[in-house]
Design a protein around this motif. Structure first.
Motif, PDB file in Angstrom:
ATOM      1  N   ILE A  21       0.826  -1.202   0.000  1.00  0.00           N
ATOM      2  CA  ILE A  21       0.000   0.000   0.000  1.00  0.00           C
ATOM      3  C   ILE A  21       0.864   1.258   0.000  1.00  0.00           C
ATOM      4  CG2 ILE A  21      -0.375   0.557   2.448  1.00  0.00           C
ATOM      5  CD1 ILE A  21      -3.151   0.054  -0.142  1.00  0.00           C
ATOM      6  N   ILE A  22       2.059   1.177   0.607  1.00  0.00           N
ATOM      7  CA  ILE A  22       2.974   2.322   0.551  1.00  0.00           C
ATOM      8  C   ILE A  22       3.455   2.546  -0.882  1.00  0.00           C
ATOM      9  CG2 ILE A  22       5.292   3.092   1.201  1.00  0.00           C
ATOM     10  CD1 ILE A  22       4.716   1.962   4.001  1.00  0.00           C
ATOM     11  N   PHE A  23       3.771   1.455  -1.581  1.00  0.00           N
ATOM     12  CA  PHE A  23       4.160   1.605  -2.988  1.00  0.00           C
ATOM     13  C   PHE A  23       3.005   2.127  -3.835  1.00  0.00           C
ATOM     14  CE2 PHE A  23       7.892  -1.237  -2.177  1.00  0.00           C
ATOM     15  CZ  PHE A  23       8.854  -0.389  -2.712  1.00  0.00           C
ATOM     16  N   LEU A  24       1.786   1.662  -3.521  1.00  0.00           N
ATOM     17  CA  LEU A  24       0.620   2.178  -4.249  1.00  0.00           C
ATOM     18  C   LEU A  24       0.443   3.663  -3.969  1.00  0.00           C
ATOM     19  CD1 LEU A  24      -1.847   1.669  -6.033  1.00  0.00           C
ATOM     20  CD2 LEU A  24      -3.116   1.023  -3.965  1.00  0.00           C
ATOM     21  N   ALA A  80       0.757   0.038 -12.802  1.00  0.00           N
ATOM     22  CA  ALA A  80       1.190  -0.291 -14.160  1.00  0.00           C
ATOM     23  C   ALA A  80       1.408   0.974 -14.984  1.00  0.00           C
ATOM     24  CB  ALA A  80       0.148  -1.184 -14.832  1.00  0.00           C
ATOM     25  N   TYR A  81       0.561   1.987 -14.788  1.00  0.00           N
ATOM     26  CA  TYR A  81       0.721   3.233 -15.535  1.00  0.00           C
ATOM     27  C   TYR A  81       1.991   3.972 -15.105  1.00  0.00           C
ATOM     28  CZ  TYR A  81      -0.134   7.951 -17.286  1.00  0.00           C
ATOM     29  OH  TYR A  81      -0.010   9.171 -17.910  1.00  0.00           O
ATOM     30  N   LEU A  82       2.251   4.006 -13.788  1.00  0.00           N
ATOM     31  CA  LEU A  82       3.479   4.665 -13.333  1.00  0.00           C
ATOM     32  C   LEU A  82       4.698   3.959 -13.925  1.00  0.00           C
ATOM     33  CD1 LEU A  82       5.053   6.686 -11.600  1.00  0.00           C
ATOM     34  CD2 LEU A  82       4.930   5.040  -9.712  1.00  0.00           C
ATOM     35  N   PHE A  83       4.695   2.638 -13.911  1.00  0.00           N
ATOM     36  CA  PHE A  83       5.829   1.899 -14.458  1.00  0.00           C
ATOM     37  C   PHE A  83       6.003   2.208 -15.949  1.00  0.00           C
ATOM     38  CE2 PHE A  83       7.756  -1.976 -16.304  1.00  0.00           C
ATOM     39  CZ  PHE A  83       8.951  -1.981 -15.580  1.00  0.00           C
ATOM     40  N   LYS A  84       4.902   2.279 -16.689  1.00  0.00           N
ATOM     41  CA  LYS A  84       4.954   2.577 -18.117  1.00  0.00           C
ATOM     42  C   LYS A  84       5.521   3.973 -18.369  1.00  0.00           C
ATOM     43  CE  LYS A  84       1.987   2.882 -22.226  1.00  0.00           C
ATOM     44  NZ  LYS A  84       0.614   2.709 -22.761  1.00  0.00           N
ATOM     45  N   TRP A 117      15.455   5.532 -10.914  1.00  0.00           N
ATOM     46  CA  TRP A 117      15.269   4.099 -10.658  1.00  0.00           C
ATOM     47  C   TRP A 117      14.215   3.828  -9.593  1.00  0.00           C
ATOM     48  CZ3 TRP A 117      15.895   2.153  -5.803  1.00  0.00           C
ATOM     49  CH2 TRP A 117      16.577   2.936  -4.885  1.00  0.00           C
ATOM     50  N   TYR A 118      14.144   4.707  -8.574  1.00  0.00           N
ATOM     51  CA  TYR A 118      13.197   4.459  -7.490  1.00  0.00           C
ATOM     52  C   TYR A 118      11.746   4.680  -7.944  1.00  0.00           C
ATOM     53  CZ  TYR A 118      13.882   9.528  -7.018  1.00  0.00           C
ATOM     54  OH  TYR A 118      13.994  10.878  -7.266  1.00  0.00           O
ATOM     55  N   ILE A 119      11.546   5.491  -8.967  1.00  0.00           N
ATOM     56  CA  ILE A 119      10.198   5.662  -9.511  1.00  0.00           C
ATOM     57  C   ILE A 119       9.806   4.427 -10.313  1.00  0.00           C
ATOM     58  CG2 ILE A 119       8.748   7.055 -11.049  1.00  0.00           C
ATOM     59  CD1 ILE A 119      10.363   9.487 -10.281  1.00  0.00           C
ATOM     60  N   LYS A 120      10.755   3.897 -11.094  1.00  0.00           N
ATOM     61  CA  LYS A 120      10.496   2.648 -11.818  1.00  0.00           C
ATOM     62  C   LYS A 120      10.197   1.515 -10.837  1.00  0.00           C
ATOM     63  CE  LYS A 120      13.644   3.945 -15.589  1.00  0.00           C
ATOM     64  NZ  LYS A 120      14.951   3.663 -16.243  1.00  0.00           N
ATOM     65  N   THR A 180       8.995   1.765  -7.835  1.00  0.00           N
ATOM     66  CA  THR A 180       7.676   1.993  -7.228  1.00  0.00           C
ATOM     67  C   THR A 180       6.564   1.464  -8.118  1.00  0.00           C
ATOM     68  OG1 THR A 180       8.447   3.956  -6.028  1.00  0.00           O
ATOM     69  CG2 THR A 180       6.072   3.753  -6.397  1.00  0.00           C
ATOM     70  N   GLY A 181       6.640   1.785  -9.415  1.00  0.00           N
ATOM     71  CA  GLY A 181       5.628   1.299 -10.347  1.00  0.00           C
ATOM     72  C   GLY A 181       5.612  -0.218 -10.425  1.00  0.00           C
ATOM     73  N   ALA A 182       6.805  -0.816 -10.460  1.00  0.00           N
ATOM     74  CA  ALA A 182       6.900  -2.275 -10.551  1.00  0.00           C
ATOM     75  C   ALA A 182       6.336  -2.943  -9.300  1.00  0.00           C
ATOM     76  CB  ALA A 182       8.356  -2.695 -10.760  1.00  0.00           C
ATOM     77  N   MET A 183       6.696  -2.433  -8.132  1.00  0.00           N
ATOM     78  CA  MET A 183       6.237  -3.032  -6.877  1.00  0.00           C
ATOM     79  C   MET A 183       4.726  -2.849  -6.687  1.00  0.00           C
ATOM     80  SD  MET A 183       8.750  -4.567  -5.473  1.00  0.00           S
ATOM     81  CE  MET A 183       8.183  -4.811  -3.788  1.00  0.00           C
ATOM     82  N   ALA A 184       4.206  -1.683  -7.059  1.00  0.00           N
ATOM     83  CA  ALA A 184       2.758  -1.456  -6.953  1.00  0.00           C
ATOM     84  C   ALA A 184       2.003  -2.396  -7.888  1.00  0.00           C
ATOM     85  CB  ALA A 184       2.426   0.000  -7.276  1.00  0.00           C
ATOM     86  N   SER A 185       2.563  -2.656  -9.071  1.00  0.00           N
ATOM     87  CA  SER A 185       1.935  -3.582 -10.025  1.00  0.00           C
ATOM     88  C   SER A 185       1.946  -5.010  -9.485  1.00  0.00           C
ATOM     89  CB  SER A 185       2.659  -3.532 -11.370  1.00  0.00           C
ATOM     90  OG  SER A 185       2.633  -2.229 -11.918  1.00  0.00           O
ATOM     91  N   ILE A 186       3.075  -5.405  -8.899  1.00  0.00           N
ATOM     92  CA  ILE A 186       3.182  -6.750  -8.315  1.00  0.00           C
ATOM     93  C   ILE A 186       2.187  -6.906  -7.173  1.00  0.00           C
ATOM     94  CG2 ILE A 186       4.686  -8.289  -6.983  1.00  0.00           C
ATOM     95  CD1 ILE A 186       7.030  -7.130  -8.649  1.00  0.00           C
ATOM     96  N   TYR A 187       2.059  -5.871  -6.339  1.00  0.00           N
ATOM     97  CA  TYR A 187       1.084  -5.914  -5.251  1.00  0.00           C
ATOM     98  C   TYR A 187      -0.340  -6.040  -5.807  1.00  0.00           C
ATOM     99  CZ  TYR A 187      -1.814  -4.417  -1.322  1.00  0.00           C
ATOM    100  OH  TYR A 187      -2.776  -4.340  -0.351  1.00  0.00           O
ATOM    101  N   GLY A 188      -0.619  -5.317  -6.888  1.00  0.00           N
ATOM    102  CA  GLY A 188      -1.936  -5.412  -7.512  1.00  0.00           C
ATOM    103  C   GLY A 188      -2.241  -6.820  -7.987  1.00  0.00           C
TER     104      GLY A 188
END
Length: 466
Positions: free
Chosen positions: A51-54, A376-380, A389-392, A394-402
Motif C-alpha cells: 500500500i505504501i508503494f501504491l 502499471a501506468y506509473l511503471f509505463k 530508478w526508485y520511480i520505476k 515503485t511502479g513495478a512493486m505497486a503492479s506486483i502488489y496489484g
C-alpha cells in the motif's frame, strides 16, 4: 455557493476518512477469525509495503503528470486507452457506490446498540425499515451538502475525521497498558485454525485491502485541490497514519484476550475490547466513534463517486449527460447518479435482508483492477520517460502488489467481478456510440473485449454450476 479549493489538511482528512470507516472497528475480530499472530504480522508487512508503494505511485504521478485530473480513472485511460479507462472507471464507481451503502448500514446497526433491546428491535443489523428510512434521509442530506460545494463538504469531513480518530488513539494507549506478551505469543502460529501460514496470510489480504480502500481519495479530487503538489503528500500522510492505527489495533488486541475469544466477538469487536479494558463506558465511546466514522466516510466516498462519472464523461468515455456541474462547481449529474444508485441499493438491503459484509465483499472485488492499473501506468511512464530508478521500482512493486491481491482474492470474487465489469463494458460502448455514432474498435480493444467475453461466459457457467 462556493467553488473554493481544498487545502492539504482537508485533503489528508479525506484520505483518512475514506480509509478509516467501519472496517477498523471490526478488524480485531476479522483478523483473529482467519489468522494467528504470525500470519497477521506477515499479512500486515505485505500489505504495508504494497500500500505504501501504491500510495507512492499516486505521489509520483501527481508530480510527473500534474495536468491529469481525476486520479485513478484518468491514469487508467491515459496509460491504456479509452476502453480500459472506461471499464476501470465503472469498476471504481461501482465500488464506491456500493461501499457507501455499507457505511450507512453499519451506522444504523451501531445506533441499534443504544436503543434496541431483545424484545424491541428498531435498527437491528441496519436493514430494518427504520434503518433504511434513516439512511435514506442521510443520503439526501449529504447530497444537499455536497451540492453546495466540494470545499464545504470537505471542511465538515475534516471536523468529523478529527472527532473519530481521537478515540482510536485512546484505544491504542489503553491496549499498550493492558498488553500481555505471554498472551500474545499463545498459539502464535495459529495452529488451532488448522490452516497453513500461507493460507492464513491469504485470508487476511481482502480484509487488509478493504480497510485501505480510499487511498486514492486525494487524487480523485485533484481537480479541487489548492495545489497539485498537495495531492501526493496528502496520500502519503494518510497512508502512514492509517497504517500505524491498523497495525497497532490488531496486534495489540491479541495481547489483551486470546485469539479464539476475539474471533467469537460480535462486531464492532473494538467495542468489546474497550469494554474489557475500561468497562461499559468504553463500549459506548467506541460505538459513538463508529457512527461518526462511518458517516464521515460515507460523505468522502459520495464525493469520490460523483467525481468519477464526471471525469469519465468529460473524456467521452461515459455518457455526456454526466458531464455537468452546478453553479458551485459540484459534478451534479454524477452526484445524482450516485445517490439514486445508493437509494436503490438501500431498498435492496431492506427487501433481501443482506447487510454490511455482503456489500463489502461485493465492492472490494471491483477495486482490484483500478489499483493494479495505477502501478502499471506509473511503471509505463517511468520507463518511457526514463525516470529515476526508485520511480520505476515503485511502479513495478505497486503492479506486483496489484497482481498479488487479485490472486489472494480467490476465484469466487474474481468471477463476481467479471460479471459486474461486463455491465461497464456495455456502458462504455453505449457512450462511444452516442458520442461518435459508431463502434469502431482498435485491435487491442478487440482483443481485450474477446478476453472479457470469454471470462464472462466462464464466470456465468461456473456460478450457475457451483
Amino acid at each position: 455557493m462556493s467553488k473554493g479549493k481544498i487545502g492539504l489538511f482537508s485533503l489528508t482528512a479525506l484520505v483518512l476518512s475514506s480509509m478509516i470507516g467501519s472496517g477498523i472497528f471490526s478488524l480485531p475480530q476479522n483478523m483473529a477469525e482467519v489468522a494467528g499472530a504470525q500470519a497477521l504480522l506477515i499479512g500486515w508487512l505485505i500489505t504495508g509495503i504494497g500500500i505504501i508503494f501504491l500510495g507512492l505511485s499516486f505521489f509520483f504521478l501527481s508530480r510527473i503528470k500534474p495536468e491529469l485530473e481525476g486520479g485513478i480513472y484518468t491514469y487508467a485511460r491515459e496509460g491504456f486507452g479509452d476502453f480500459v479507462g472506461g471499464v476501470s472507471a465503472w469498476g471504481y464507481w461501482l465500488c464506491t457506490a456500493i461501499g457507501s451503502v455499507g457505511y450507512l448500514v453499519v451506522a444504523f446497526e451501531g445506533l441499534g446498540t443504544f436503543v434496541d433491546s431483545e424484545n424491541h428491535i428498531i435498527f437491528g443489523q441496519g436493514n430494518t425499515v427504520a434503518s433504511i428510512l434513516g439512511a435514506s434521509a442521510i443520503v439526501w442530506l449529504v447530497h444537499h451538502l455536497i451540492a453546495r460545494g466540494i470545499r464545504e463538504a470537505a471542511f465538515v469531513n475534516l471536523v468529523a475525521t478529527i472527532v473519530k480518530t481521537l478515540p482510536l488513539f485512546l484505544f491504542i494507549g489503553l491496549a499498550i497498558w493492558f498488553f500481555s506478551p505471554e498472551q500474545f505469543i499463545q498459539d502464535f502460529n495459529g495452529s488451532k485454525l488448522g490452516e497453513s501460514t500461507l493460507e492464513q496470510v491469504k485470508a487476511t489480504m481482502l480484509i487488509t485491502l478493504w480497510v485501505f480502500v480510499g487511498v486514492e481519495g486525494a487524487s480523485v479530487l485533484s481537480a479541487h485541490a489548492k495545489k497539485k503538489s498537495d495531492v501526493g503528500l496528502a496520500t502519503i500522510l494518510g497512508i502512514l497514519i492509517t497504517l500505524v492505527l491498523y497495525v497497532s489495533i490488531t496486534v495489540l488486541s491479541l495481547g489483551i484476550l486470546p485469539r479464539e475469544v476475539i474471533a467469537e466477538m460480535p462486531n464492532p469487536s473494538m467495542a468489546g475490547l474497550m469494554e474489557q479494558m475500561m468497562g461499559a463506558g468504553g463500549k459506548i465511546i467506541i460505538t459513538f466513534c463508529l457512527i461518526v466514522s462511518v458517516l464521515a466516510s460515507y460523505m468522502s466516498w459520495t464525493m469520490f463517486s460523483s467525481e468519477i462519472p464526471y471525469q469519465a464523461a468529460k473524456t467521452k468515455v461515459f455518457p455526456k449527460l454526466l458531464n455537468r456541474t452546478n453553479i458551485n462547481g459540484t459534478p451534479i449529474a454524477g452526484l445524482w447518479l450516485t445517490n439514486i444508485t445508493i437509494q436503490i441499493s438501500l431498498l435492496l438491503v431492506l427487501f433481501t435482508g443482506k447487510g454490511y459484509s455482503m456489500l463489502i465483499q461485493l465492492s472490494t472485488t471491483m477495486i482490484l483492477v483500478p489499483y493494479f492499473l495505477v502501478g502499471a501506468y506509473l511503471f509505463k511512464v517511468a520507463m518511457k520517460q526514463n525516470e529515476a530508478w526508485y520511480i520505476k521500482l515503485t511502479g513495478a512493486m505497486a503492479s506486483i502488489y496489484g497482481l498479488w491481491i487479485v490472486y489472494a482474492a480467490g476465484l469466487d470474487y474474481l468471477l463476481l467481478s467479471v460479471v459486474l465489469y461486463m455491465l461497464g463494458v456495455l456502458l462504455f460502448f453505449h457512450a462511444r456510440y452516442k458520442n461518435t455514432g459508431k463502434l469502431q474498435l482498435t485491435k487491442s480493444e478487440l482483443l481485450l473485449l474477446a478476453i472479457i467475453l470469454l471470462l464472462f461466459v466462464g464466470a456465468i457457467y461456473t456460478l450457475i454450476t457451483q
